[in-house]
Design an enzyme around this catalytic site. Sequence first.
Site, PDB file in Angstrom:
ATOM      1  N   TYR A  98     -62.677  -0.766  82.406  1.00  0.00           N
ATOM      2  CA  TYR A  98     -62.027  -0.048  83.506  1.00  0.00           C
ATOM      3  C   TYR A  98     -63.025   0.284  84.613  1.00  0.00           C
ATOM      4  CZ  TYR A  98     -57.681   0.343  80.919  1.00  0.00           C
ATOM      5  OH  TYR A  98     -56.513   0.048  80.268  1.00  0.00           O
ATOM      6  N   GLU A 140     -54.428   3.288  74.569  1.00  0.00           N
ATOM      7  CA  GLU A 140     -55.049   2.178  73.841  1.00  0.00           C
ATOM      8  C   GLU A 140     -55.908   2.690  72.692  1.00  0.00           C
ATOM      9  OE1 GLU A 140     -56.892   0.164  77.154  1.00  0.00           O
ATOM     10  OE2 GLU A 140     -54.898  -0.021  78.077  1.00  0.00           O
TER      11      GLU A 140
END
Length: 351
Positions: A98, A140
């Site tokens: 990310y 996640e």
Amino acid sequence: MLSDRSRPVNEATLRLVGDNIAEIATRFYEHLFGEHPQLLDGTFNRGNQAERTQQMALAGSVAVFASALVKVPEEVPEHLLSRIAHKHASLGITPAQYDVVHEHLFWAIVDVLGDAVTPEVAAAWDEVYWLMAHALINQERGLYSARGVRPDTVWREWEVAERIQETDDVVTFRMRRTDDRLVKTSLPGQYVTVQVPMPEGVRQPRQYSLTKADDGEHRQFSVKRVRGGGKPDGEVSNHLCDRVQVGDRLTMSLPFGDVVLDDSGRPVVFASAGIGVTPMAGMLSHLATAGSHLPITLLHADADEESFALRHQVLDDLRKLPNATAHVWYERGGDSSLPVDGVHAGVMDLR
């Protein structure tokens, strides 16, 4: 929660970003792969890149998330991100990735919007990005934890135990485990990501619905050959259909996916067309294995009977279910030798 400082800035620039988000997404991926070409080996689907579907998916998710935050700033719309989180988990995405996405996405925003990206605008959209990223990372993390794995251990090598030519364009692969590790149970309707080695050595990931209930030893998925229709043929589907044989090995992820069979005990209706029958077949297999007595109705549309993939497995499972009925629609006419409750010509008519 979106801050009071950022909300009016996001609201004022939402249309500007929304009008340019497709170009931002395009520039983002170009820059990302220019700096990190290794991401096209095993993580990103280059077919989606070529057809721009990945760019549109990113643009759509950012736009929907930002709009939801502006409307309800005190609530992160995590439910909107569930499908993305499941797909990311099936690819073994890590929190560190990310940071990489952030760097290149904000480069693209500045590249496309130029002087409109003031420090205040950059800070406000930075907040939106990290709210979205942290919501996904948390989901996640929960998915990995529930499976007892880390991002780098979602993968496992499987061997092709059986190859079934369902139709001219659909092949079913029954995979056998190659080690003694426990096979994590799938939920009815989930999929796996398959990493397929291309001739030049690059691995390409694709998601395929599991079409049969787990038995502790095997997993099964079906692949439809993607024909061009004005675009390039599907490189992975054609490789699997033409080259992968019994005894070959493929790398598959654990099962993920949030579109699963409702276990509330209510009657079930499955409606599908073409290769869309694959998750339905998986759900029916689970119901048949469990000895369900629920009222179950299968509605399926296809070109003709020979095009109806998995028809023998589906009808075998329906026969095991005492309260199941099936209706099929064929575009090329209403003739069928299948033991179903109704055969209809034309496209599906739910009346």
